[in-house]
Motif scaffolding. Structure first.
Motif, PDB file in Angstrom:
ATOM      1  N   ARG A 142      -9.823   4.433   8.686  1.00 28.37           N
ATOM      2  CA  ARG A 142      -8.875   5.446   8.207  1.00 28.37           C
ATOM      3  C   ARG A 142      -9.150   6.702   9.003  1.00 28.37           C
ATOM      4  O   ARG A 142     -10.299   7.043   9.298  1.00 28.37           O
ATOM      5  CB  ARG A 142      -8.958   5.649   6.707  1.00 28.37           C
ATOM      6  CG  ARG A 142     -10.262   6.148   6.183  1.00 28.37           C
ATOM      7  CD  ARG A 142     -10.166   6.301   4.662  1.00 28.37           C
ATOM      8  NE  ARG A 142     -11.435   6.666   4.094  1.00 28.37           N
ATOM      9  CZ  ARG A 142     -11.638   7.788   3.412  1.00 28.37           C
ATOM     10  NH1 ARG A 142     -10.655   8.652   3.218  1.00 28.37           N
ATOM     11  NH2 ARG A 142     -12.829   8.036   2.898  1.00 28.37           N
ATOM     12  N   THR A 143      -8.110   7.386   9.375  1.00 28.07           N
ATOM     13  CA  THR A 143      -8.274   8.560  10.223  1.00 28.07           C
ATOM     14  C   THR A 143      -8.653   9.792   9.414  1.00 28.07           C
ATOM     15  O   THR A 143      -9.405  10.628   9.880  1.00 28.07           O
ATOM     16  CB  THR A 143      -6.987   8.839  11.034  1.00 28.07           C
ATOM     17  OG1 THR A 143      -5.887   8.875  10.136  1.00 28.07           O
ATOM     18  CG2 THR A 143      -6.766   7.769  12.074  1.00 28.07           C
ATOM     19  N   ASP A 144      -8.156   9.895   8.204  1.00 26.00           N
ATOM     20  CA  ASP A 144      -8.497  11.029   7.335  1.00 26.00           C
ATOM     21  C   ASP A 144      -9.713  10.626   6.515  1.00 26.00           C
ATOM     22  O   ASP A 144      -9.632   9.760   5.659  1.00 26.00           O
ATOM     23  CB  ASP A 144      -7.313  11.379   6.432  1.00 26.00           C
ATOM     24  CG  ASP A 144      -7.561  12.609   5.580  1.00 26.00           C
ATOM     25  OD1 ASP A 144      -8.741  12.990   5.398  1.00 26.00           O
ATOM     26  OD2 ASP A 144      -6.582  13.180   5.073  1.00 26.00           O
ATOM     27  N   LYS A 145     -10.828  11.224   6.771  1.00 25.40           N
ATOM     28  CA  LYS A 145     -12.087  10.859   6.108  1.00 25.40           C
ATOM     29  C   LYS A 145     -12.322  11.635   4.809  1.00 25.40           C
ATOM     30  O   LYS A 145     -13.415  11.608   4.252  1.00 25.40           O
ATOM     31  CB  LYS A 145     -13.277  11.094   7.051  1.00 25.40           C
ATOM     32  CG  LYS A 145     -13.207  10.295   8.326  1.00 25.40           C
ATOM     33  CD  LYS A 145     -13.398   8.834   8.074  1.00 25.40           C
ATOM     34  CE  LYS A 145     -13.444   8.082   9.395  1.00 25.40           C
ATOM     35  NZ  LYS A 145     -13.460   6.672   9.240  1.00 25.40           N
ATOM     36  N   SER A 146     -11.310  12.312   4.329  1.00 25.16           N
ATOM     37  CA  SER A 146     -11.446  13.071   3.090  1.00 25.16           C
ATOM     38  C   SER A 146     -11.903  12.171   1.958  1.00 25.16           C
ATOM     39  O   SER A 146     -11.567  10.996   1.900  1.00 25.16           O
ATOM     40  CB  SER A 146     -10.099  13.721   2.737  1.00 25.16           C
ATOM     41  OG  SER A 146     -10.216  14.410   1.510  1.00 25.16           O
ATOM     42  N   GLU A 147     -12.684  12.731   1.039  1.00 22.87           N
ATOM     43  CA  GLU A 147     -13.217  11.961  -0.083  1.00 22.87           C
ATOM     44  C   GLU A 147     -12.570  12.357  -1.407  1.00 22.87           C
ATOM     45  O   GLU A 147     -13.001  11.912  -2.466  1.00 22.87           O
ATOM     46  CB  GLU A 147     -14.736  12.135  -0.160  1.00 22.87           C
ATOM     47  CG  GLU A 147     -15.481  11.442   0.968  1.00 22.87           C
ATOM     48  CD  GLU A 147     -15.287   9.933   0.995  1.00 22.87           C
ATOM     49  OE1 GLU A 147     -15.230   9.295  -0.071  1.00 22.87           O
ATOM     50  OE2 GLU A 147     -15.180   9.373   2.112  1.00 22.87           O
ATOM     51  N   ASN A 148     -11.535  13.170  -1.364  1.00 24.60           N
ATOM     52  CA  ASN A 148     -10.852  13.580  -2.591  1.00 24.60           C
ATOM     53  C   ASN A 148      -9.941  12.473  -3.089  1.00 24.60           C
ATOM     54  O   ASN A 148      -9.480  11.629  -2.312  1.00 24.60           O
ATOM     55  CB  ASN A 148     -10.038  14.862  -2.360  1.00 24.60           C
ATOM     56  CG  ASN A 148     -10.951  16.036  -2.071  1.00 24.60           C
ATOM     57  OD1 ASN A 148     -12.014  16.155  -2.667  1.00 24.60           O
ATOM     58  ND2 ASN A 148     -10.535  16.885  -1.142  1.00 24.60           N
ATOM     59  N   VAL A 149      -9.656  12.481  -4.385  1.00 22.22           N
ATOM     60  CA  VAL A 149      -8.737  11.520  -4.988  1.00 22.22           C
ATOM     61  C   VAL A 149      -7.399  11.580  -4.255  1.00 22.22           C
ATOM     62  O   VAL A 149      -6.893  12.670  -3.957  1.00 22.22           O
ATOM     63  CB  VAL A 149      -8.571  11.818  -6.499  1.00 22.22           C
ATOM     64  CG1 VAL A 149      -7.445  10.987  -7.099  1.00 22.22           C
ATOM     65  CG2 VAL A 149      -9.875  11.576  -7.239  1.00 22.22           C
ATOM     66  N   GLY A 150      -6.827  10.409  -3.950  1.00 19.97           N
ATOM     67  CA  GLY A 150      -5.542  10.352  -3.269  1.00 19.97           C
ATOM     68  C   GLY A 150      -5.407   9.077  -2.462  1.00 19.97           C
ATOM     69  O   GLY A 150      -6.243   8.169  -2.535  1.00 19.97           O
ATOM     70  N   ASP A 151      -4.340   9.013  -1.683  1.00 21.60           N
ATOM     71  CA  ASP A 151      -4.048   7.850  -0.828  1.00 21.60           C
ATOM     72  C   ASP A 151      -4.269   8.230   0.632  1.00 21.60           C
ATOM     73  O   ASP A 151      -3.815   9.292   1.079  1.00 21.60           O
ATOM     74  CB  ASP A 151      -2.598   7.394  -1.018  1.00 21.60           C
ATOM     75  CG  ASP A 151      -2.353   6.788  -2.391  1.00 21.60           C
ATOM     76  OD1 ASP A 151      -3.310   6.255  -2.973  1.00 21.60           O
ATOM     77  OD2 ASP A 151      -1.200   6.841  -2.860  1.00 21.60           O
ATOM     78  N   TYR A 152      -4.905   7.327   1.384  1.00 24.43           N
ATOM     79  CA  TYR A 152      -5.222   7.564   2.781  1.00 24.43           C
ATOM     80  C   TYR A 152      -4.806   6.347   3.616  1.00 24.43           C
ATOM     81  O   TYR A 152      -5.146   5.210   3.279  1.00 24.43           O
ATOM     82  CB  TYR A 152      -6.720   7.844   2.955  1.00 24.43           C
ATOM     83  CG  TYR A 152      -7.147   9.057   2.165  1.00 24.43           C
ATOM     84  CD1 TYR A 152      -7.010  10.325   2.698  1.00 24.43           C
ATOM     85  CD2 TYR A 152      -7.639   8.925   0.865  1.00 24.43           C
ATOM     86  CE1 TYR A 152      -7.372  11.442   1.962  1.00 24.43           C
ATOM     87  CE2 TYR A 152      -8.004  10.019   0.124  1.00 24.43           C
ATOM     88  CZ  TYR A 152      -7.865  11.287   0.672  1.00 24.43           C
ATOM     89  OH  TYR A 152      -8.208  12.395  -0.058  1.00 24.43           O
ATOM     90  N   ALA A 153      -4.097   6.605   4.684  1.00 31.12           N
ATOM     91  CA  ALA A 153      -3.592   5.521   5.536  1.00 31.12           C
ATOM     92  C   ALA A 153      -4.729   4.786   6.237  1.00 31.12           C
ATOM     93  O   ALA A 153      -5.693   5.401   6.694  1.00 31.12           O
ATOM     94  CB  ALA A 153      -2.623   6.076   6.571  1.00 31.12           C
ATOM     95  N   ILE A 154      -4.606   3.461   6.288  1.00 33.46           N
ATOM     96  CA  ILE A 154      -5.541   2.630   7.046  1.00 33.46           C
ATOM     97  C   ILE A 154      -4.905   2.396   8.415  1.00 33.46           C
ATOM     98  O   ILE A 154      -3.721   2.068   8.514  1.00 33.46           O
ATOM     99  CB  ILE A 154      -5.811   1.290   6.318  1.00 33.46           C
ATOM    100  CG1 ILE A 154      -6.466   1.558   4.960  1.00 33.46           C
ATOM    101  CG2 ILE A 154      -6.684   0.384   7.185  1.00 33.46           C
ATOM    102  CD1 ILE A 154      -6.624   0.314   4.102  1.00 33.46           C
ATOM    103  N   SER A 155      -5.694   2.573   9.463  1.00 36.83           N
ATOM    104  CA  SER A 155      -5.169   2.453  10.835  1.00 36.83           C
ATOM    105  C   SER A 155      -5.802   1.270  11.569  1.00 36.83           C
ATOM    106  O   SER A 155      -6.721   0.629  11.065  1.00 36.83           O
ATOM    107  CB  SER A 155      -5.455   3.742  11.606  1.00 36.83           C
ATOM    108  OG  SER A 155      -6.851   3.860  11.843  1.00 36.83           O
ATOM    109  N   LYS A 156      -5.324   1.053  12.770  1.00 35.08           N
ATOM    110  CA  LYS A 156      -5.823  -0.034  13.625  1.00 35.08           C
ATOM    111  C   LYS A 156      -7.313   0.119  13.912  1.00 35.08           C
ATOM    112  O   LYS A 156      -8.007  -0.870  14.130  1.00 35.08           O
ATOM    113  CB  LYS A 156      -5.029  -0.053  14.936  1.00 35.08           C
ATOM    114  CG  LYS A 156      -5.521  -1.062  15.948  1.00 35.08           C
ATOM    115  CD  LYS A 156      -4.760  -0.955  17.259  1.00 35.08           C
ATOM    116  CE  LYS A 156      -5.414  -1.795  18.340  1.00 35.08           C
ATOM    117  NZ  LYS A 156      -4.892  -1.500  19.652  1.00 35.08           N
ATOM    118  N   GLY A 157      -7.796   1.318  13.901  1.00 30.93           N
ATOM    119  CA  GLY A 157      -9.215   1.545  14.189  1.00 30.93           C
ATOM    120  C   GLY A 157      -9.577   1.042  15.570  1.00 30.93           C
ATOM    121  O   GLY A 157      -8.910   1.355  16.557  1.00 30.93           O
TER     122      GLY A 157
END
Length: 180
Positions: A142-157
């Protein structure tokens, strides 16, 4: 002796002379071609023969190629081409190019609880399927490494395999849920 004659001579032929017919040296030029990784080899085609074959002569067998199954260029060679009357050379330069297989990768959505470590992100589908026992190296991220509650996009990495042109598609996400 053949028809050798002269009325003034009594000719006796005493010899074992032979006429040797040597093979005619020819150069076969093949056509370059390509295929997609995982596909069967196409039939390799003769572009030209120099000098031309004599009369109705033909070559038996087929052109071949340098060994290898991965993406890259492979020289086309004589293979099993044959004719007892010809010394066959295949001109260099013709090649079989194996191109990457285009695949689309989609990840599984997943979740975790606030404060927990990220779970391992998993591939949901690969279309078309990988060839044989092939695997993808690397991992989804995931590109956004934030740890707050919410949704984060998973990428190709860092997903990769040299034999594939990988497109990442999908809207898979990591959902971080509230800690109770």
């Amino acid at each position: 002796k053949g028809t050798l004659d002269n009325a003034n001579y009594d000719i006796t032929y005493a010899g074992d002379a032979k006429l040797t017919i040597n093979k005619l040296a020819i150069t076969v030029t093949a056509e370059s071609t390509s295929k997609t990784y995982g596909d069967a080899d196409p039939e390799f085609k003769v572009k030209s023969i120099s000098p031309k074959l004599i009369g109705s002569d033909e070559l038996s067998g087929k052109l071949g190629r340098e060994a290898g199954l991965t993406v890259g260029d492979y020289a086309i060679n004589k293979g099993t081409l044959d004719n007892a009357n010809y010394e066959i050379t295949v001109a260099s330069g013709a090649k079989l190019t194996i191109n990457k297989l285009a695949i689309t990768v989609t990840a599984e959505s997943t979740s975790k609880t606030y404060g927990d470590s990220d779970p391992e992100f998993k591939v949901d589908t690969v279309v078309p399927a990988l060839v044989g026992t092939d695997k993808l190296s690397g991992s989804l991220a995931r590109t956004d490494k934030s740890e707050n509650v919410g949704d984060y996009a998973i990428s190709k990495g860092t997903l990769d395999n040299a034999n594939y042109d990988i497109t990442y598609a999908g809207d898979a996400k990591l959902t971080i849920n509230k800690l109770a």
